[in-house]
Design an enzyme around this catalytic site. Structure first.
Site, PDB file in Angstrom:
ATOM      1  N   HIS A   3      68.284 137.276  94.893  1.00  0.00           N
ATOM      2  CA  HIS A   3      69.778 137.264  96.282  1.00  0.00           C
ATOM      3  C   HIS A   3      69.115 138.699  95.674  1.00  0.00           C
ATOM      4  O   HIS A   3      70.149 139.370  95.568  1.00  0.00           O
ATOM      5  CB  HIS A   3      70.124 136.271  96.186  1.00  0.00           C
ATOM      6  N   ASP A  27      71.878 131.586  91.683  1.00  0.00           N
ATOM      7  CA  ASP A  27      71.681 130.409  93.104  1.00  0.00           C
ATOM      8  C   ASP A  27      70.251 131.090  93.498  1.00  0.00           C
ATOM      9  O   ASP A  27      70.229 131.555  94.301  1.00  0.00           O
ATOM     10  CB  ASP A  27      72.459 130.412  93.298  1.00  0.00           C
ATOM     11  N   GLU A  28      69.695 129.508  94.180  1.00  0.00           N
ATOM     12  CA  GLU A  28      68.335 129.600  94.746  1.00  0.00           C
ATOM     13  C   GLU A  28      67.636 130.960  94.784  1.00  0.00           C
ATOM     14  O   GLU A  28      66.578 131.466  95.605  1.00  0.00           O
ATOM     15  CB  GLU A  28      68.815 130.192  96.422  1.00  0.00           C
ATOM     16  N   ALA A  29      66.871 130.589  93.714  1.00  0.00           N
ATOM     17  CA  ALA A  29      66.187 132.046  93.093  1.00  0.00           C
ATOM     18  C   ALA A  29      64.710 131.452  93.372  1.00  0.00           C
ATOM     19  O   ALA A  29      63.773 130.377  91.820  1.00  0.00           O
ATOM     20  CB  ALA A  29      66.351 132.506  91.145  1.00  0.00           C
ATOM     21  N   HIS A  30      64.338 130.022  94.421  1.00  0.00           N
ATOM     22  CA  HIS A  30      63.099 130.040  94.304  1.00  0.00           C
ATOM     23  C   HIS A  30      62.101 131.027  94.196  1.00  0.00           C
ATOM     24  O   HIS A  30      61.180 130.302  93.742  1.00  0.00           O
ATOM     25  CB  HIS A  30      62.874 129.438  96.184  1.00  0.00           C
TER      26      HIS A  30
END
Length: 536
Positions: free
Chosen positions: A278, A341-344
């Protein structure tokens, strides 16, 4: 012509009778408020408030606020500030002077005492002779004031003088929160909101005893806080928002104003810099933060998971240190949220390395780490809090990872997305909102127990509840209020009230009674068909 001396004696009795009737009329008019009060609806019951109080003992004669009422406070400057806040609310709607005075009998009294109230609890005693709020701390007095507001007719929230009577039911309320952390998050990155808009939301949160405002200050779409050592973060990274509109950022002075205002309402600001994912707004502002040294363009869409700070680069940690140092210096509160979060686009080994290096930086500047629950997949620092945003259908392995961390000492803040993510649509017909976590009507947002939500998590590990509001579809205060109300009130009750005081049937009746209050406050809320709202 001979004068008629008999006229005067005949007129005099009629004149005296008229004067007597007029005098009686004056007395009757003076007594009219009391007579009218006797025919009015009864005062609001002591247990008809949100959040539900821990203990209520009704009984006795109501207290009536009149033009002679005084607001009495002890010598504490903080107690006087709470008293002035209460008097300011009441003066507008009652039209009464309500002077702020010291000790004495009668009126509305605010007192600090060493009783067993906890850090935020209070006792409210009401009877014919007056109302007394007692607490150990000014925060407890302030929360008691919010209960007092809800015990008065909804017209008390109007900004112009209204007709009474202003009565408070007799009896005693003894109250203290279930959880120490009761938060609401506002995402100012997807869409930017001004200081005035944030202050408006703070006032709305305070009414329901929320004590933490989590500000999501950075994301792919915008960086919203000035950082002197990296100025392009705000001036360039903050220039956009979702949909390509004009963004914005808070100067340090702006941020301090928000922090001060929140403190005046006994809310602690929890700033978030989301990382390592993000981060497109930061990456587009400084090419050297990218592994390939090439800055991506600004992003105004809504996809997630495509950006990452460059974990191996030394400059990444110089950047992190500078940002956390400057933000911590602006923030008097205990916490600093580092996202996670969401550190893809970050490999798992890199994610663990990053969190191992960043968490000590937060501690070095005197703050406690909060991270989204993916932090439990790394090594949470001692004392860190993990914010759980999973759903009922989140996989068992992920839930067990969180539960294991909780059993090992990591505290949890519960924000299950399919219950209290305020940006979810109520129904398919909701005018704004998202649906990825499901449709979240008012009953679903309320009807769950934080203490028993995650299997394998000890009750002592739950530090509190937070209701996030992401703003992909939210553009102004009217949008904030439509999605937040009425669900925010339920989240606040879940964080404050004892488990045995929770229950949908009782709650929906109390919630319905908030509708006229919100109308008077100008809150543009969703009139859910699940709630028996009074007719307008």
């Amino acid at each position: 012509m001979r004068p008629n001396h008999g006229t005067t004696p005949r007129i005099l009795p009629h004149l005296l009778a008229t004067l007597l009737l007029a005098a009686v009329g004056v007395v009757a008019l003076d007594a009219a408020p009391e007579a009218r009060a006797a025919t009015q609806a009864p005062p609001i019951p002591l247990d008809r408030v949100i959040p539900a109080p821990a203990s209520v003992t009704p009984g006795g004669t109501p207290y009536r606020i009149t033009r002679a009422t005084r607001v009495r406070v002890d010598g504490s400057a903080e107690a006087r500030r709470v008293g002035a806040y209460l008097a300011g609310i009441l003066r507008r709607s009652t039209g009464y002077p309500l002077p702020l005075t010291g000790h004495g009998k009668g009126g509305i009294r605010l007192r600090l005492d060493k009783g067993d109230f906890g850090a935020e609890g209070y006792r409210l005693d009401s009877g014919a002779g007056g109302v007394t709020l007692t607490a150990r701390t000014p925060a407890g007095l302030f929360h008691g004031v919010q209960t007092l507001r809800q015990l008065l007719p909804p017209a008390v929230e109007k900004k112009t003088a209204q007709r009474g009577p202003w009565r408070i039911a007799g009896g005693t309320v003894q109250d203290r929160p279930r959880y120490a952390y009761r938060g609401a998050m506002l995402d100012v990155s997807r869409h930017f909101f001004t200081v005035a808009q944030v202050k408006r939301y703070i006032d709305q949160l305070a009414l329901y005893k929320v004590n933490a405002l989590h500000l999501h200050l950075s994301d792919d779409q915008g960086w919203r806080i000035a950082v002197d050592s990296w100025p392009r973060l705000a001036t360039y990274g903050g220039a956009n928002e979702v949909g390509g509109g004009r963004g914005g950022h808070y100067t340090k002075a702006d941020y301090r104003r928000i922090v001060r205002y929140a403190a005046s309402r006994y809310l602690e600001v929890v700033p978030e810099i989301d990382m390592p994912g993000h981060t497109n707004a930061a990456l587009s502002s400084y090419a050297e933060l990218n592994c390939d040294g090439v800055a991506p363009p600004p992003y105004t869409g809504t996809k997630v998971g495509f950006s990452s700070l460059c974990v191996p680069k030394k400059i990444t940690y110089d950047f992190v240190d500078d940002v956390i140092r400057e933000l911590a210096a602006l923030t008097p509160g205990r916490y600093l949220h580092i996202g996670g979060d969401e550190a893809h686009s970050t490999s798992h080994p890199d994610y663990v390395t990053f969190m191992d290096r960043v968490q000590p930086v937060v501690a070095r500047y005197g703050k406690t780490v909060i991270g989204w629950h993916q932090l439990t997949g790394a090594r949470p620092a001692q004392g860190a809090l993990a914010q759980y945003w999973g759903r009922d259908r989140t996989g068992a392995a992920e839930k067990e990872q969180v539960a294991k961390a909780a059993r090992n000492g990591t505290g949890l803040i519960l924000s299950p997305a399919d219950h209290i993510y305020l940006d979810m649509k109520y129904t398919n017909d909701s005018r704004i909102g998202l649906t990825w976590a499901g449709l979240v009507e008012v009953r679903r947002s309320y009807d769950w127990n934080p203490g028993a939500y995650l299997a394998g998590v000890p009750d002592s590990a739950v530090r509190g509840v937070e209701a996030p509001l992401w703003t992909e579809t939210v553009r102004d205060s009217a949008d904030i209020e439509y999605l937040a109300f009425p669900r925010l009130a339920g989240a606040a009750e879940l964080g404050w009230s004892p488990a045995e005081r929770l229950g949908w049937d009782g709650y929906r009746a109390r919630l319905a009674a908030q509708g006229p209050r919100w109308d008077n406050l100008g809150i543009r809320y969703y009139r859910s068909p699940q709630v028996p709202w009074p007719a307008r």
